[in-house]
Design a protein around this motif. Sequence first.
Motif, PDB file in Angstrom:
ATOM      1  N   TRP A   1     -12.841   7.560 -20.437  1.00  0.00           N
ATOM      2  CA  TRP A   1     -12.630   7.169 -21.718  1.00  0.00           C
ATOM      3  C   TRP A   1     -11.674   5.950 -22.289  1.00  0.00           C
ATOM      4  O   TRP A   1     -11.740   4.907 -23.396  1.00  0.00           O
ATOM      5  CB  TRP A   1     -12.145   7.979 -22.577  1.00  0.00           C
ATOM      6  CG  TRP A   1     -12.732   9.502 -22.596  1.00  0.00           C
ATOM      7  CD1 TRP A   1     -12.476  11.160 -21.653  1.00  0.00           C
ATOM      8  CD2 TRP A   1     -14.620   9.651 -22.806  1.00  0.00           C
ATOM      9  NE1 TRP A   1     -13.676  11.094 -21.691  1.00  0.00           N
ATOM     10  CE2 TRP A   1     -14.782  11.092 -22.101  1.00  0.00           C
ATOM     11  CE3 TRP A   1     -15.200   9.083 -23.588  1.00  0.00           C
ATOM     12  CZ2 TRP A   1     -15.542  11.862 -22.796  1.00  0.00           C
ATOM     13  CZ3 TRP A   1     -16.584   9.773 -23.786  1.00  0.00           C
ATOM     14  CH2 TRP A   1     -16.644  11.266 -23.468  1.00  0.00           C
TER      15      TRP A   1
ATOM     16  N   LEU B   1      -9.091  13.621 -32.865  1.00  0.00           N
ATOM     17  CA  LEU B   1     -10.519  12.944 -31.577  1.00  0.00           C
ATOM     18  C   LEU B   1     -10.205  13.840 -29.923  1.00  0.00           C
ATOM     19  O   LEU B   1      -9.210  13.054 -29.446  1.00  0.00           O
ATOM     20  CB  LEU B   1     -10.809  11.675 -31.735  1.00  0.00           C
ATOM     21  CG  LEU B   1     -11.283  10.766 -32.935  1.00  0.00           C
ATOM     22  CD1 LEU B   1     -12.066   9.718 -32.336  1.00  0.00           C
ATOM     23  CD2 LEU B   1     -12.640  11.922 -33.567  1.00  0.00           C
TER      24      LEU B   1
ATOM     25  N   GLY C   1     -19.447  18.300 -22.336  1.00  0.00           N
ATOM     26  CA  GLY C   1     -19.865  18.165 -23.995  1.00  0.00           C
ATOM     27  C   GLY C   1     -20.253  19.684 -23.295  1.00  0.00           C
ATOM     28  O   GLY C   1     -20.604  21.013 -24.641  1.00  0.00           O
TER      29      GLY C   1
ATOM     30  N   GLN D   1     -19.098  22.259 -27.199  1.00  0.00           N
ATOM     31  CA  GLN D   1     -19.830  23.609 -26.740  1.00  0.00           C
ATOM     32  C   GLN D   1     -19.869  25.092 -27.304  1.00  0.00           C
ATOM     33  O   GLN D   1     -19.042  25.828 -28.349  1.00  0.00           O
ATOM     34  CB  GLN D   1     -21.410  22.805 -26.474  1.00  0.00           C
ATOM     35  CG  GLN D   1     -22.183  22.767 -26.808  1.00  0.00           C
ATOM     36  CD  GLN D   1     -23.359  22.010 -26.166  1.00  0.00           C
ATOM     37  OE1 GLN D   1     -24.221  22.924 -26.695  1.00  0.00           O
ATOM     38  NE2 GLN D   1     -23.114  21.636 -25.228  1.00  0.00           N
TER      39      GLN D   1
ATOM     40  N   ALA E   1     -15.886  18.821 -36.064  1.00  0.00           N
ATOM     41  CA  ALA E   1     -17.188  17.890 -35.436  1.00  0.00           C
ATOM     42  C   ALA E   1     -17.071  18.675 -34.214  1.00  0.00           C
ATOM     43  O   ALA E   1     -16.460  17.661 -33.561  1.00  0.00           O
ATOM     44  CB  ALA E   1     -17.101  16.744 -36.493  1.00  0.00           C
ATOM     45  N   LEU E   2     -18.764  18.285 -33.585  1.00  0.00           N
ATOM     46  CA  LEU E   2     -18.644  17.628 -32.026  1.00  0.00           C
ATOM     47  C   LEU E   2     -19.813  16.137 -32.217  1.00  0.00           C
ATOM     48  O   LEU E   2     -20.383  15.922 -32.539  1.00  0.00           O
ATOM     49  CB  LEU E   2     -19.454  18.851 -31.268  1.00  0.00           C
ATOM     50  CG  LEU E   2     -19.077  19.677 -31.488  1.00  0.00           C
ATOM     51  CD1 LEU E   2     -20.346  20.904 -30.771  1.00  0.00           C
ATOM     52  CD2 LEU E   2     -18.263  19.963 -29.916  1.00  0.00           C
ATOM     53  N   VAL E   3     -18.717  15.367 -30.952  1.00  0.00           N
ATOM     54  CA  VAL E   3     -19.815  14.405 -30.798  1.00  0.00           C
ATOM     55  C   VAL E   3     -20.539  14.726 -29.016  1.00  0.00           C
ATOM     56  O   VAL E   3     -19.336  14.842 -28.607  1.00  0.00           O
ATOM     57  CB  VAL E   3     -19.323  13.146 -30.661  1.00  0.00           C
ATOM     58  CG1 VAL E   3     -19.305  12.408 -30.078  1.00  0.00           C
ATOM     59  CG2 VAL E   3     -18.770  13.141 -32.320  1.00  0.00           C
ATOM     60  N   LEU E   4     -21.480  15.098 -28.569  1.00  0.00           N
ATOM     61  CA  LEU E   4     -22.237  15.757 -27.458  1.00  0.00           C
ATOM     62  C   LEU E   4     -23.324  14.188 -26.869  1.00  0.00           C
ATOM     63  O   LEU E   4     -23.922  13.999 -27.541  1.00  0.00           O
ATOM     64  CB  LEU E   4     -22.805  16.695 -27.531  1.00  0.00           C
ATOM     65  CG  LEU E   4     -22.252  17.776 -28.061  1.00  0.00           C
ATOM     66  CD1 LEU E   4     -23.061  19.071 -28.535  1.00  0.00           C
ATOM     67  CD2 LEU E   4     -20.517  18.319 -27.129  1.00  0.00           C
ATOM     68  N   SER E   5     -22.628  14.099 -25.337  1.00  0.00           N
ATOM     69  CA  SER E   5     -23.612  12.805 -24.923  1.00  0.00           C
ATOM     70  C   SER E   5     -24.237  13.810 -23.435  1.00  0.00           C
ATOM     71  O   SER E   5     -23.343  13.803 -22.825  1.00  0.00           O
ATOM     72  CB  SER E   5     -22.415  11.730 -24.639  1.00  0.00           C
ATOM     73  OG  SER E   5     -23.334  10.913 -23.698  1.00  0.00           O
TER      74      SER E   5
ATOM     75  N   THR F   1     -14.978  15.789 -28.739  1.00  0.00           N
ATOM     76  CA  THR F   1     -16.376  14.440 -27.783  1.00  0.00           C
ATOM     77  C   THR F   1     -16.697  14.686 -26.788  1.00  0.00           C
ATOM     78  O   THR F   1     -15.246  14.623 -25.790  1.00  0.00           O
ATOM     79  CB  THR F   1     -15.772  13.039 -28.449  1.00  0.00           C
ATOM     80  OG1 THR F   1     -15.372  12.549 -29.641  1.00  0.00           O
ATOM     81  CG2 THR F   1     -16.621  11.988 -27.089  1.00  0.00           C
TER      82      THR F   1
ATOM     83  N   THR G   1     -12.189  16.554 -34.019  1.00  0.00           N
ATOM     84  CA  THR G   1     -13.559  16.342 -33.443  1.00  0.00           C
ATOM     85  C   THR G   1     -13.588  16.677 -31.489  1.00  0.00           C
ATOM     86  O   THR G   1     -12.266  15.260 -31.139  1.00  0.00           O
ATOM     87  CB  THR G   1     -14.235  15.063 -33.973  1.00  0.00           C
ATOM     88  OG1 THR G   1     -13.464  15.037 -35.346  1.00  0.00           O
ATOM     89  CG2 THR G   1     -15.685  14.667 -33.543  1.00  0.00           C
TER      90      THR G   1
END
Length: 140
Positions: A36, A23, A97, A101, A113-117, A91, A89
């Motif tokens: 974080w 991650l 973010g 991308q 994978a992407l985790v975007l906030s 985040t 991944t």
Amino acid sequence: MFAQIDGLTIHYRLEGKTGKPVLVFINSLGTDFRIWDEVCCYFLSDYQVLRYDKRGHGLSDAPNGEYSLKDHSHDLKGLLEHLKLENVTLTGISVGGMIAQDFALRFPQVVNALVLSDTGAKIGNAYFWNARIERIQKEG
């Protein structure tokens, strides 16, 4: 820890168990990877966790001039290569973010994978970002 990436010093912390899924946490404008701290502790037993201060932030170098998403993506690519990390991944929060991308578009073979906030493909305009950067420089 510090890594030299294309002549730029990048400050990072890599924790967790080697061989576990990776991650990567990318912070917002004007923050360092410590944002974080309270999140990462939940993942350390099952993942390898990488946090870093992007250029111009925290203890990483802050070269003169403007920084582009491409610059940030290439810095991250260099750091991942330096650490021999693949299949990550990402985040990211806010501009983090946006970097995630951009990185995924440039280097899709590296991203699982992407985790975007609190982000978007585009946030604001040059005036918005320059005003925010100026305020952070003056007020911290």
